[in-house]
Scaffold this motif. Structure first.
Motif, PDB file in Angstrom:
ATOM      1  N   ALA A 290       0.950  -1.140  -0.040  1.00  0.00           N
ATOM      2  CA  ALA A 290       0.217  -0.077  -0.174  1.00  0.00           C
ATOM      3  C   ALA A 290       0.913   1.223   0.058  1.00  0.00           C
ATOM      4  O   ALA A 290       0.336   2.205  -0.601  1.00  0.00           O
ATOM      5  CB  ALA A 290      -1.112  -0.099   1.091  1.00  0.00           C
ATOM      6  N   GLU A 291       2.105   1.160   0.715  1.00  0.00           N
ATOM      7  CA  GLU A 291       2.884   2.285   0.909  1.00  0.00           C
ATOM      8  C   GLU A 291       3.612   2.618  -0.311  1.00  0.00           C
ATOM      9  O   GLU A 291       3.653   3.566  -0.967  1.00  0.00           O
ATOM     10  CB  GLU A 291       4.073   2.336   1.997  1.00  0.00           C
ATOM     11  N   GLY A 292       3.915   1.446  -1.193  1.00  0.00           N
ATOM     12  CA  GLY A 292       4.674   1.674  -2.322  1.00  0.00           C
ATOM     13  C   GLY A 292       3.568   2.333  -3.516  1.00  0.00           C
ATOM     14  O   GLY A 292       4.101   3.203  -4.300  1.00  0.00           O
ATOM     15  N   ALA A 293       2.324   2.039  -3.383  1.00  0.00           N
ATOM     16  CA  ALA A 293       1.449   2.787  -4.337  1.00  0.00           C
ATOM     17  C   ALA A 293       1.162   3.942  -4.110  1.00  0.00           C
ATOM     18  O   ALA A 293       1.262   4.874  -5.088  1.00  0.00           O
ATOM     19  CB  ALA A 293       0.105   1.674  -4.250  1.00  0.00           C
ATOM     20  N   ARG A 294       1.226   4.364  -2.885  1.00  0.00           N
ATOM     21  CA  ARG A 294       0.806   5.853  -2.428  1.00  0.00           C
ATOM     22  C   ARG A 294       2.270   6.622  -2.770  1.00  0.00           C
ATOM     23  O   ARG A 294       2.049   7.921  -3.276  1.00  0.00           O
ATOM     24  CB  ARG A 294       0.678   5.890  -0.868  1.00  0.00           C
ATOM     25  N   ALA A 295       3.469   6.008  -2.460  1.00  0.00           N
ATOM     26  CA  ALA A 295       4.583   6.798  -2.634  1.00  0.00           C
ATOM     27  C   ALA A 295       4.759   6.845  -4.239  1.00  0.00           C
ATOM     28  O   ALA A 295       4.958   8.119  -4.615  1.00  0.00           O
ATOM     29  CB  ALA A 295       5.558   5.978  -2.071  1.00  0.00           C
TER      30      ALA A 295
ATOM     31  N   LYS B 194       4.691  10.839  -5.846  1.00  0.00           N
ATOM     32  CA  LYS B 194       5.803  11.136  -6.429  1.00  0.00           C
ATOM     33  C   LYS B 194       7.155  11.175  -5.015  1.00  0.00           C
ATOM     34  O   LYS B 194       7.644  12.349  -5.351  1.00  0.00           O
ATOM     35  CB  LYS B 194       6.012  12.302  -7.243  1.00  0.00           C
ATOM     36  N   ARG B 195       7.286  10.274  -4.351  1.00  0.00           N
ATOM     37  CA  ARG B 195       8.035  10.430  -3.374  1.00  0.00           C
ATOM     38  C   ARG B 195       8.709   9.080  -3.127  1.00  0.00           C
ATOM     39  O   ARG B 195       8.131   8.215  -3.519  1.00  0.00           O
ATOM     40  CB  ARG B 195       7.413  11.009  -2.084  1.00  0.00           C
ATOM     41  N   ALA B 196       9.850   9.199  -2.215  1.00  0.00           N
ATOM     42  CA  ALA B 196      10.542   7.778  -1.889  1.00  0.00           C
ATOM     43  C   ALA B 196       9.529   7.219  -0.851  1.00  0.00           C
ATOM     44  O   ALA B 196       9.145   7.773   0.282  1.00  0.00           O
ATOM     45  CB  ALA B 196      11.785   7.938  -1.286  1.00  0.00           C
ATOM     46  N   PRO B 197       9.411   5.680  -1.009  1.00  0.00           N
ATOM     47  CA  PRO B 197       8.630   4.991  -0.044  1.00  0.00           C
ATOM     48  C   PRO B 197       9.286   4.966   1.389  1.00  0.00           C
ATOM     49  O   PRO B 197      10.289   4.997   1.271  1.00  0.00           O
ATOM     50  CB  PRO B 197       8.392   3.564  -0.554  1.00  0.00           C
TER      51      PRO B 197
END
Length: 255
Positions: A238-243, A247-250
């Motif tokens: 989920a964090e990977g998709a949000r990041a 457009k930020r580093a996870p």
């Protein structure tokens, strides 16, 4: 870790270093136990995501310490992890061998127990056991045919003759060939590229590559599903998709 094996951590990457240059980094029982202990710490630490296996001095490892064996009769075999403290149960996290100089016999088998190999241009790899009436039974005859073409592995095992790093790279055994003295630094760069990724996904991917090689082809997709599903439902997915969307580093949690 000990006077025999050093364990250092920097920026999520562990470096495990054999430190017996006076005996060409040959492994006796005490050293095998120290390697196993270092791997236990490597697997257990949440702040370590990838590792490098290196050696101090001009020889990566000459394998078993024959003088120690002759003196005591002890073999460098550790319960659970096997010969040299690594070959029967390598770590669950990715480990890169940084090979400078000769990796012969058990030294080569230690490198084969790692997931990737970075080698200096002057490195040599060989399984000379048949020249001594022995068999490369610490992973050599079992792992080498899965890393390079079977007929090439057969030639190396049956002749006992070594190959250089350039040849090993051509056959796909070595990932990167670098200038002499640069293997550890380049292996750490490669480990750092792994360490920025999601820890759970990296461990699962490594497990599936290793385990999947032994699964029947018609069962492989079904067998991997439970492992993949854990990653798919993880907080890191989920964090990977949000990041990506933001457009930020996870910021991985490993869960």
């Amino acid at each position: 870790m000990s006077a025999l094996v050093r364990f250092e951590v920097m920026d999520g990457v562990a470096t495990i270093t054999l430190d017996r240059p006076e005996v060409r980094n040959a492994v006796d029982l005490a050293t095998a136990k120290a390697i196993a202990a270092a791997l236990d710490e490597f697997d257990a630490r949440d702040d370590v995501l990838a590792g490098v296996f290196a050696a101090n001095g001009p020889v990566f490892s000459a394998g078993m310490d024959l003088k120690a064996f002759a003196a005591t009769g002890e073999r460098p075999v550790v319960p659970d992890r096997g010969a040299f403290g690594i070959v029967e149960r390598p770590p669950v996290k990715p480990l890169i061998a940084a090979v400078e100089g000769r990796a012969l016999g058990g030294g080569f088998e230690i490198a084969l127990a790692c997931d990737l190999i970075v080698a200096s241009r002057s490195a040599l790899f060989g399984l000379p056991e048949v020249k001594r009436g022995l068999v490369a039974a610490a992973g050599g005859v079992l792992r080498l045919p899965s890393r390079i073409p079977r007929n090439v592995a057969m030639e190396l095992v049956l002749t006992g003759n070594p190959i250089d790093a350039t040849t090993a790279h051509r056959w796909g055994l070595v990932n990167h060939v670098v200038s002499d003295g640069r293997a550890v630094d380049e292996a750490r760069v490669l480990a750092a590229r792994i360490a920025v990724n999601a820890p759970l996904a990296v461990r699962t991917a490594k497990f599936l590559i290793d385990a999947g090689a032994h699964w029947p082809a018609d069962e492989a997709f079904a067998r991997q599903e439970s492992h993949v599903d854990v990653c798919r439902k993880s907080a890191d997915a989920a964090e990977g998709a949000r990041a990506f969307a933001e457009k930020r580093a996870p910021a991985w949690t490993g869960t």
